[in-house]
Design an enzyme around this catalytic site. Structure first.
Site, short mmCIF file in Angstrom:
data_model
loop_
_atom_site.label_atom_id
_atom_site.label_comp_id
_atom_site.label_asym_id
_atom_site.label_seq_id
_atom_site.Cartn_x
_atom_site.Cartn_y
_atom_site.Cartn_z
N GLU A 191 0.47 -3.91 -12.89
CA GLU A 191 0.01 -5.16 -13.49
C GLU A 191 -0.79 -5.94 -12.45
OE1 GLU A 191 -0.14 -9.23 -15.02
OE2 GLU A 191 0.39 -8.43 -13.08
N GLU A 210 -9.12 -7.05 -8.60
CA GLU A 210 -8.12 -6.94 -7.55
C GLU A 210 -7.93 -5.47 -7.13
OE1 GLU A 210 -4.54 -9.02 -8.59
OE2 GLU A 210 -5.59 -10.89 -9.02
#
Length: 261
Positions: free
Chosen positions: A109, A118
């Protein structure tokens, strides 16, 4: 040094208590984790997803994170829940971690406001290759980046478009390159481009960060045109976005470049 749990909780509160994110994600874990499974939780944070995996029947969970304070909280919470024997906590970036066994389920996640910003793709490819069994399951299943041109009031001018869609089981590249041209029969005064992630954790379990849906901690990202461009009315908008691991430090940084004109 003693960990300030109050400070740790404050840092993670927006994400953990984002019900539009957490409820479908926890339901996906309950659905995909089977009794006796080995699970890897990449970017485990406070451990909520690892605890959910144990509750779903996992015999062992490898919980990986670089945040020492978050891991200290997760370890404390695991002891409180009586799950400390089922969870192995590893303080490092997953790229540096080696495991002694392959996992049945990979939970990652590490979704950002731009979905892939990210180093999501690099981390996932590495985890799939080194941690996951050949027929292993992945949460989320599909991650997309959606976008649409907007005016100064953030009103969407043309229907939103799927700019990138990645299915976790078929992912092959660690970099993302997007080129999109919007055209309209009408002239608009465009302020910029509004972007947001769309996550399918498992079939029917979705987090949609669209401005037309309930707010999430990801919200939406506005990429603005230059002031000179915004003064003109236009009937087309070209967008180029490149997301890739940073060449000097891919463990901690992502290289993001975009053009909007």
């Amino acid at each position: 040094m003693k960990t300030n749990f109050k400070s740790v909780l404050k840092r993670h509160a927006k994400m953990v208590f984002d019900m539009e994110r957490s409820i479908p994600l926890l339901k996906a874990i309950a659905k995909k984790v089977r009794p006796g499974d080995v699970v890897v939780d990449v970017g485990c944070g406070l451990g909520l997803l690892s605890f959910a995996a144990v509750q779903a029947g996992a015999k062992r969970v490898y919980a990986i994170d670089v945040d020492s304070e978050a891991l200290a909280f997760a370890m404390w919470q695991a002891r409180e829940l009586g799950m400390e024997k089922q969870i192995v906590f590893l303080e490092d970036h997953s790229l540096n971690v080696d495991l002694m066994e392959k996992a049945d389920v990979l939970i990652q996640e590490t979704v950002g406001a731009l979905a892939f910003d990210e180093n999501f793709l690099l981390t996932l490819l590495d985890a799939k290759k080194r941690f996951l069994k050949p027929k292993g399951r992945i949460i989320p299943e599909v991650l997309s980046l959606i976008g649409a041109p907007v005016d100064k009031h953030k009103k969407i001018l043309v229907p939103p478009t799927v700019l990138a869609k990645v299915e976790m089981l078929s992912i092959k590249k660690e970099a993302l390159s997007i080129t999109k041209l919007w055209k309209s029969p009408k002239l608009f005064r465009v302020k910029g481009l509004l972007l947001w992630p769309h996550v399918v954790w498992s079939k029917g379990l979705i987090t949609d960060c669209s401005p037309s849906k309930k707010p999430t901690h990801w919200k939406q990202t506005l990429l603005k045109l230059s002031p000179g461009t915004r003064r003109r009315k236009v009937n087309q908008l070209k967008f180029i976005l490149k997301i890739k691991p940073h060449p000097l430090d891919p463990h901690h940084y992502t290289d993001i470049t975009y053009h909007l004109r």
